[in-house]
Design an enzyme around this catalytic site. Structure first.
Site, mmCIF file in Angstrom:
data_model
loop_
_atom_site.group_PDB
_atom_site.id
_atom_site.type_symbol
_atom_site.label_atom_id
_atom_site.label_comp_id
_atom_site.label_asym_id
_atom_site.label_seq_id
_atom_site.Cartn_x
_atom_site.Cartn_y
_atom_site.Cartn_z
ATOM 1 C CB THR A 64 -1.029 -0.076 1.163
ATOM 2 O OG1 THR A 64 -1.901 1.032 1.047
ATOM 3 C CG2 THR A 64 -0.370 -0.077 2.540
ATOM 4 C CE LYS A 105 -2.105 0.697 -3.246
ATOM 5 N NZ LYS A 105 -3.501 1.046 -3.498
ATOM 6 C CG ASN A 150 -3.547 -4.339 -4.787
ATOM 7 O OD1 ASN A 150 -3.336 -5.194 -5.650
ATOM 8 N ND2 ASN A 150 -4.718 -4.184 -4.208
ATOM 9 N N GLY A 182 -9.246 13.707 -9.110
ATOM 10 C CA GLY A 182 -7.853 13.334 -8.883
ATOM 11 C C GLY A 182 -7.292 12.573 -10.073
ATOM 12 C CB ALA A 183 -5.118 13.065 -12.545
ATOM 13 N N GLY A 184 -3.978 10.893 -9.764
ATOM 14 C CA GLY A 184 -2.780 10.222 -9.263
ATOM 15 C C GLY A 184 -2.903 8.715 -9.448
ATOM 16 C CG LEU A 217 -11.266 5.051 -4.699
ATOM 17 C CD1 LEU A 217 -12.495 5.718 -5.272
ATOM 18 C CD2 LEU A 217 -10.134 5.111 -5.700
ATOM 19 N N GLY A 219 -14.531 3.974 1.246
ATOM 20 C CA GLY A 219 -13.903 2.840 0.578
ATOM 21 C C GLY A 219 -13.726 1.584 1.420
HETATM 22 P P1 ATR Z 1 -2.509 8.482 -5.035
HETATM 23 O O1 ATR Z 1 -1.500 7.460 -5.465
HETATM 24 O O2 ATR Z 1 -3.156 8.199 -3.713
HETATM 25 O O3 ATR Z 1 -3.489 8.805 -6.101
HETATM 26 P P2 ATR Z 1 -0.964 10.806 -5.694
HETATM 27 O O4 ATR Z 1 -0.431 10.133 -6.919
HETATM 28 O O5 ATR Z 1 -0.040 11.623 -4.849
HETATM 29 O O6 ATR Z 1 -1.637 9.784 -4.704
HETATM 30 O O7 ATR Z 1 -2.190 11.714 -6.163
HETATM 31 C C1 ATR Z 1 -2.917 12.477 -5.265
HETATM 32 C C2 ATR Z 1 -4.076 13.135 -6.018
HETATM 33 O O8 ATR Z 1 -4.859 13.882 -5.069
HETATM 34 C C3 ATR Z 1 -3.640 14.123 -7.079
HETATM 35 O O9 ATR Z 1 -4.573 14.086 -8.128
HETATM 36 C C4 ATR Z 1 -3.716 15.466 -6.329
HETATM 37 O O10 ATR Z 1 -3.885 16.580 -7.165
HETATM 38 P P3 ATR Z 1 -2.600 17.260 -7.894
HETATM 39 O O11 ATR Z 1 -2.178 16.298 -8.944
HETATM 40 O O12 ATR Z 1 -3.111 18.519 -8.428
HETATM 41 O O13 ATR Z 1 -1.581 17.426 -6.785
HETATM 42 C C5 ATR Z 1 -4.958 15.243 -5.515
HETATM 43 N N1 ATR Z 1 -5.090 16.100 -4.324
HETATM 44 C C6 ATR Z 1 -4.432 16.015 -3.152
HETATM 45 N N2 ATR Z 1 -4.867 16.936 -2.272
HETATM 46 C C7 ATR Z 1 -5.854 17.627 -2.891
HETATM 47 C C8 ATR Z 1 -6.709 18.712 -2.511
HETATM 48 N N3 ATR Z 1 -6.632 19.258 -1.306
HETATM 49 N N4 ATR Z 1 -7.598 19.181 -3.412
HETATM 50 C C9 ATR Z 1 -7.670 18.626 -4.651
HETATM 51 N N5 ATR Z 1 -6.896 17.594 -5.072
HETATM 52 C C10 ATR Z 1 -6.000 17.111 -4.208
#
Ligand code: ATR
Length: 276
Positions: free
Chosen positions: A64, A68, A89, A130-132, A218, A242
Protein backbone atom coordinates in the site's frame (compact mmCIF):
# COMPACT_ATOMS: atom_id res chain seq x y z
CA UNK A 1 11.57 -23.48 10.68
CA UNK A 2 8.18 -21.80 10.24
CA UNK A 3 6.14 -23.80 7.74
CA UNK A 4 2.90 -21.82 7.97
CA UNK A 5 2.38 -19.80 4.79
CA UNK A 6 3.13 -16.16 5.49
CA UNK A 7 1.33 -13.16 4.00
CA UNK A 8 1.67 -9.49 4.87
CA UNK A 9 0.85 -5.95 3.94
CA UNK A 10 3.79 -3.57 3.56
CA UNK A 11 3.24 0.17 3.82
CA UNK A 12 4.36 3.31 5.59
CA UNK A 13 2.62 4.21 7.86
CA UNK A 14 0.82 0.91 8.45
CA UNK A 15 -0.36 0.89 12.09
CA UNK A 16 -4.05 1.53 11.27
CA UNK A 17 -4.27 -1.09 8.51
CA UNK A 18 -7.36 -3.28 8.63
CA UNK A 19 -5.82 -5.83 6.24
CA UNK A 20 -4.50 -8.28 8.90
CA UNK A 21 -7.95 -8.43 10.46
CA UNK A 22 -9.69 -8.88 7.09
CA UNK A 23 -7.34 -11.65 5.91
CA UNK A 24 -7.46 -13.43 9.26
CA UNK A 25 -11.27 -13.43 9.03
CA UNK A 26 -11.05 -14.75 5.44
CA UNK A 27 -8.68 -17.52 6.57
CA UNK A 28 -11.00 -18.57 9.41
CA UNK A 29 -14.03 -18.51 7.14
CA UNK A 30 -12.38 -20.61 4.40
CA UNK A 31 -10.39 -22.78 6.83
CA UNK A 32 -7.04 -21.86 5.33
CA UNK A 33 -3.96 -22.12 7.52
CA UNK A 34 -1.91 -18.94 7.15
CA UNK A 35 -0.47 -15.93 8.96
CA UNK A 36 -1.06 -12.35 7.79
CA UNK A 37 0.80 -9.46 9.39
CA UNK A 38 1.28 -5.72 8.79
CA UNK A 39 4.84 -4.46 8.43
CA UNK A 40 6.00 -0.87 8.44
CA UNK A 41 8.27 -0.65 5.41
CA UNK A 42 9.52 2.74 4.22
CA UNK A 43 10.26 3.04 0.48
CA UNK A 44 14.03 2.86 0.95
CA UNK A 45 13.78 -0.57 2.67
CA UNK A 46 11.27 -2.06 0.22
CA UNK A 47 13.62 -4.19 -1.91
CA UNK A 48 15.42 -5.81 1.03
CA UNK A 49 12.16 -6.29 3.00
CA UNK A 50 10.58 -8.11 0.03
CA UNK A 51 13.62 -10.38 -0.40
CA UNK A 52 13.66 -11.18 3.30
CA UNK A 53 9.92 -11.86 3.44
CA UNK A 54 9.94 -14.37 0.58
CA UNK A 55 13.00 -16.09 2.06
CA UNK A 56 11.03 -16.85 5.24
CA UNK A 57 7.90 -18.76 4.07
CA UNK A 58 6.41 -15.62 2.46
CA UNK A 59 3.85 -16.60 -0.20
CA UNK A 60 2.16 -13.29 -0.99
CA UNK A 61 2.29 -9.60 -0.19
CA UNK A 62 -0.04 -6.65 -0.32
CA UNK A 63 1.60 -3.29 -0.89
CA UNK A 64 0.00 0.00 0.00
CA UNK A 65 1.00 3.68 0.15
CA UNK A 66 3.75 4.60 -0.75
CA UNK A 67 4.92 1.28 -2.22
CA UNK A 68 2.56 0.38 -5.07
CA UNK A 69 4.78 1.79 -7.80
CA UNK A 70 7.88 0.16 -6.32
CA UNK A 71 6.02 -3.16 -6.21
CA UNK A 72 5.12 -2.65 -9.88
CA UNK A 73 8.82 -2.16 -10.65
CA UNK A 74 9.82 -5.17 -8.53
CA UNK A 75 7.40 -7.68 -10.05
CA UNK A 76 8.97 -10.11 -12.51
CA UNK A 77 5.69 -10.57 -14.41
CA UNK A 78 2.63 -8.29 -14.45
CA UNK A 79 -1.05 -9.04 -14.94
CA UNK A 80 -2.81 -7.01 -17.66
CA UNK A 81 -4.57 -4.84 -15.08
CA UNK A 82 -1.29 -4.18 -13.24
CA UNK A 83 0.35 -3.18 -16.53
CA UNK A 84 -2.41 -0.65 -17.20
CA UNK A 85 -2.51 0.78 -13.69
CA UNK A 86 1.30 0.97 -13.34
CA UNK A 87 0.80 0.03 -9.71
CA UNK A 88 0.82 -3.31 -7.87
CA UNK A 89 -1.04 -3.98 -4.63
CA UNK A 90 -0.61 -7.78 -4.69
CA UNK A 91 2.57 -9.79 -5.17
CA UNK A 92 2.35 -13.55 -5.60
CA UNK A 93 5.24 -16.01 -5.28
CA UNK A 94 5.27 -18.28 -8.32
CA UNK A 95 6.47 -21.91 -8.35
CA UNK A 96 9.72 -20.91 -10.10
CA UNK A 97 10.48 -18.30 -7.41
CA UNK A 98 9.51 -15.29 -9.53
CA UNK A 99 7.02 -12.67 -8.34
CA UNK A 100 3.77 -11.95 -10.17
CA UNK A 101 2.40 -8.43 -9.67
CA UNK A 102 -1.33 -7.80 -9.81
CA UNK A 103 -3.65 -4.93 -8.95
CA UNK A 104 -6.99 -5.76 -7.35
CA UNK A 105 -8.02 -2.20 -6.38
CA UNK A 106 -10.13 -1.46 -9.45
CA UNK A 107 -11.97 -4.77 -9.44
CA UNK A 108 -12.55 -4.28 -5.69
CA UNK A 109 -14.16 -0.90 -6.31
CA UNK A 110 -16.38 -2.22 -9.10
CA UNK A 111 -17.45 -5.22 -6.98
CA UNK A 112 -18.39 -2.94 -4.10
CA UNK A 113 -20.36 -0.57 -6.34
CA UNK A 114 -22.13 -3.10 -8.54
CA UNK A 115 -22.57 -6.15 -6.28
CA UNK A 116 -22.70 -4.80 -2.71
CA UNK A 117 -24.50 -1.55 -3.52
CA UNK A 118 -26.33 -2.73 -6.66
CA UNK A 119 -25.29 0.36 -8.59
CA UNK A 120 -25.32 -0.26 -12.34
CA UNK A 121 -22.71 1.85 -14.14
CA UNK A 122 -24.20 1.21 -17.58
CA UNK A 123 -24.71 4.56 -19.39
CA UNK A 124 -23.80 6.49 -16.26
CA UNK A 125 -21.87 9.76 -16.32
CA UNK A 126 -18.87 9.23 -14.04
CA UNK A 127 -16.60 11.90 -12.57
CA UNK A 128 -13.24 10.91 -11.06
CA UNK A 129 -11.66 13.52 -8.80
CA UNK A 130 -7.85 13.33 -8.88
CA UNK A 131 -5.33 12.06 -11.42
CA UNK A 132 -2.78 10.22 -9.26
CA UNK A 133 -2.11 6.52 -8.77
CA UNK A 134 -5.51 5.79 -7.24
CA UNK A 135 -7.31 7.18 -10.31
CA UNK A 136 -5.07 5.30 -12.72
CA UNK A 137 -6.00 1.97 -11.10
CA UNK A 138 -9.77 2.36 -11.48
CA UNK A 139 -10.24 3.76 -15.00
CA UNK A 140 -10.05 0.49 -16.96
CA UNK A 141 -12.34 -1.58 -14.66
CA UNK A 142 -14.88 1.28 -14.64
CA UNK A 143 -14.82 1.56 -18.44
CA UNK A 144 -15.58 -2.18 -18.66
CA UNK A 145 -18.97 -1.37 -17.11
CA UNK A 146 -19.88 0.73 -20.22
CA UNK A 147 -20.58 4.13 -18.66
CA UNK A 148 -21.56 7.01 -21.00
CA UNK A 149 -18.26 8.67 -20.20
CA UNK A 150 -15.63 9.21 -17.54
CA UNK A 151 -14.40 12.72 -16.81
CA UNK A 152 -11.17 13.03 -14.80
CA UNK A 153 -10.84 16.38 -13.01
CA UNK A 154 -7.61 17.43 -11.33
CA UNK A 155 -6.06 20.47 -9.68
CA UNK A 156 -2.99 20.00 -11.89
CA UNK A 157 -4.83 19.76 -15.19
CA UNK A 158 -1.90 18.31 -17.20
CA UNK A 159 -2.04 15.12 -15.12
CA UNK A 160 -5.72 14.65 -15.95
CA UNK A 161 -5.06 15.29 -19.65
CA UNK A 162 -2.17 12.81 -19.65
CA UNK A 163 -4.28 10.10 -18.00
CA UNK A 164 -7.02 10.74 -20.52
CA UNK A 165 -4.56 10.30 -23.40
CA UNK A 166 -3.24 7.08 -21.94
CA UNK A 167 -6.69 5.50 -21.56
CA UNK A 168 -8.57 7.07 -24.49
CA UNK A 169 -8.46 3.80 -26.45
CA UNK A 170 -10.93 2.38 -23.90
CA UNK A 171 -13.74 4.80 -24.78
CA UNK A 172 -15.12 8.22 -24.00
CA UNK A 173 -12.78 9.77 -21.41
CA UNK A 174 -12.03 13.46 -20.78
CA UNK A 175 -9.37 15.13 -18.66
CA UNK A 176 -9.90 18.65 -17.32
CA UNK A 177 -9.75 21.14 -14.45
CA UNK A 178 -12.34 21.64 -11.70
CA UNK A 179 -13.27 24.92 -13.38
CA UNK A 180 -14.10 23.09 -16.65
CA UNK A 181 -16.72 20.83 -15.01
CA UNK A 182 -18.61 23.58 -13.15
CA UNK A 183 -21.72 23.25 -15.34
CA UNK A 184 -21.77 19.46 -15.77
CA UNK A 185 -23.78 16.82 -13.94
CA UNK A 186 -22.67 13.32 -12.96
CA UNK A 187 -24.46 10.18 -11.79
CA UNK A 188 -21.44 8.95 -9.87
CA UNK A 189 -18.65 11.03 -8.37
CA UNK A 190 -15.59 9.12 -7.14
CA UNK A 191 -13.06 10.82 -4.92
CA UNK A 192 -9.63 9.42 -5.81
CA UNK A 193 -7.67 12.40 -4.47
CA UNK A 194 -5.61 12.14 -1.32
CA UNK A 195 -7.49 15.17 0.04
CA UNK A 196 -9.56 13.03 2.47
CA UNK A 197 -6.42 12.06 4.32
CA UNK A 198 -6.01 15.67 5.44
CA UNK A 199 -9.72 16.40 5.85
CA UNK A 200 -9.76 18.58 2.71
CA UNK A 201 -12.12 18.66 -0.25
CA UNK A 202 -11.43 19.34 -3.93
CA UNK A 203 -13.23 22.52 -5.15
CA UNK A 204 -16.67 21.10 -6.04
CA UNK A 205 -19.67 23.13 -7.17
CA UNK A 206 -23.01 22.21 -5.63
CA UNK A 207 -24.64 21.35 -9.00
CA UNK A 208 -22.19 18.58 -9.95
CA UNK A 209 -24.19 15.68 -8.55
CA UNK A 210 -27.21 14.65 -10.66
CA UNK A 211 -30.53 13.80 -9.00
CA UNK A 212 -30.38 10.18 -7.79
CA UNK A 213 -26.58 10.38 -8.09
CA UNK A 214 -24.08 8.68 -5.78
CA UNK A 215 -20.75 9.62 -4.21
CA UNK A 216 -17.90 7.27 -3.35
CA UNK A 217 -14.68 8.10 -1.54
CA UNK A 218 -11.89 5.60 -2.24
CA UNK A 219 -10.46 6.47 1.18
CA UNK A 220 -12.08 5.12 4.34
CA UNK A 221 -12.21 6.35 7.88
CA UNK A 222 -14.13 5.54 11.07
CA UNK A 223 -15.82 8.95 10.82
CA UNK A 224 -17.39 10.18 7.53
CA UNK A 225 -14.73 11.76 5.30
CA UNK A 226 -15.13 15.36 4.10
CA UNK A 227 -16.22 14.01 0.71
CA UNK A 228 -18.77 11.56 2.18
CA UNK A 229 -20.21 14.51 4.11
CA UNK A 230 -20.32 16.57 0.91
CA UNK A 231 -22.31 13.78 -0.76
CA UNK A 232 -24.76 13.57 2.14
CA UNK A 233 -25.21 17.36 2.10
CA UNK A 234 -25.92 17.22 -1.63
CA UNK A 235 -28.58 14.50 -1.27
CA UNK A 236 -26.61 11.64 -2.80
CA UNK A 237 -28.62 8.41 -2.87
CA UNK A 238 -25.45 6.69 -1.65
CA UNK A 239 -22.49 8.51 -0.13
CA UNK A 240 -19.99 5.79 0.63
CA UNK A 241 -16.40 5.46 1.69
CA UNK A 242 -13.90 2.84 0.58
CA UNK A 243 -14.34 0.23 3.32
CA UNK A 244 -16.22 -2.09 0.97
CA UNK A 245 -13.58 -1.61 -1.72
CA UNK A 246 -10.88 -2.43 0.83
CA UNK A 247 -12.55 -5.73 1.71
CA UNK A 248 -13.28 -6.58 -1.95
CA UNK A 249 -9.71 -5.90 -3.14
CA UNK A 250 -8.53 -8.08 -0.25
CA UNK A 251 -10.94 -10.88 -1.25
CA UNK A 252 -9.57 -10.82 -4.80
CA UNK A 253 -5.98 -10.96 -3.50
CA UNK A 254 -6.93 -13.86 -1.18
CA UNK A 255 -8.48 -15.68 -4.14
CA UNK A 256 -5.33 -15.18 -6.23
CA UNK A 257 -3.15 -16.52 -3.39
CA UNK A 258 -5.29 -19.38 -2.09
CA UNK A 259 -7.66 -20.29 -4.95
CA UNK A 260 -10.67 -19.86 -2.62
CA UNK A 261 -13.01 -16.86 -2.74
CA UNK A 262 -14.16 -15.62 0.67
CA UNK A 263 -17.66 -14.30 1.30
CA UNK A 264 -17.36 -10.58 1.95
CA UNK A 265 -20.83 -9.48 3.03
CA UNK A 266 -20.64 -10.47 6.69
CA UNK A 267 -17.09 -9.20 7.04
CA UNK A 268 -18.01 -5.78 5.63
CA UNK A 269 -20.97 -5.78 8.04
CA UNK A 270 -18.71 -6.65 10.96
CA UNK A 271 -16.15 -3.94 10.14
CA UNK A 272 -18.95 -1.41 9.68
CA UNK A 273 -20.36 -2.28 13.08
CA UNK A 274 -16.95 -1.69 14.65
CA UNK A 275 -16.69 1.90 13.44
CA UNK A 276 -16.75 4.34 16.33
P1 ATR B 1 -2.51 8.48 -5.04
O1 ATR B 1 -1.50 7.46 -5.46
O2 ATR B 1 -3.16 8.20 -3.71
O3 ATR B 1 -3.49 8.81 -6.10
P2 ATR B 1 -0.96 10.81 -5.69
O4 ATR B 1 -0.43 10.13 -6.92
O5 ATR B 1 -0.04 11.62 -4.85
O6 ATR B 1 -1.64 9.78 -4.70
O7 ATR B 1 -2.19 11.71 -6.16
C1 ATR B 1 -2.92 12.48 -5.27
C2 ATR B 1 -4.08 13.13 -6.02
O8 ATR B 1 -4.86 13.88 -5.07
C3 ATR B 1 -3.64 14.12 -7.08
O9 ATR B 1 -4.57 14.09 -8.13
C4 ATR B 1 -3.72 15.47 -6.33
O10 ATR B 1 -3.88 16.58 -7.17
P3 ATR B 1 -2.60 17.26 -7.89
O11 ATR B 1 -2.18 16.30 -8.94
O12 ATR B 1 -3.11 18.52 -8.43
O13 ATR B 1 -1.58 17.43 -6.78
C5 ATR B 1 -4.96 15.24 -5.51
N1 ATR B 1 -5.09 16.10 -4.32
C6 ATR B 1 -4.43 16.01 -3.15
N2 ATR B 1 -4.87 16.94 -2.27
C7 ATR B 1 -5.85 17.63 -2.89
C8 ATR B 1 -6.71 18.71 -2.51
N3 ATR B 1 -6.63 19.26 -1.31
N4 ATR B 1 -7.60 19.18 -3.41
C9 ATR B 1 -7.67 18.63 -4.65
N5 ATR B 1 -6.90 17.59 -5.07
C10 ATR B 1 -6.00 17.11 -4.21
Amino acid sequence: MNTTDQYAVFGHPINHSKSPRIHTLFAEQTQQRLNYTAQDVPAESFTSAVADFFKHSGKGLNCTVPLKELAWQRADILSERAKLSKAVNTLVLQKDGSLLGDNTDGIGLVADLTINHKLSLLKKRILILGAGGASRGIIAPLMEQSPTHIVIANRTVEKAVNLRQEFSHLGNIAGCSYQDIRDNEFDLILNATSASLTGELPPLTSTLLAKQGSCYDLAYSNKPTAFVKWGLEHKAVNSLDGLGMLVEQAAEAFFIWRGVRPETKDIIGLLNSERN
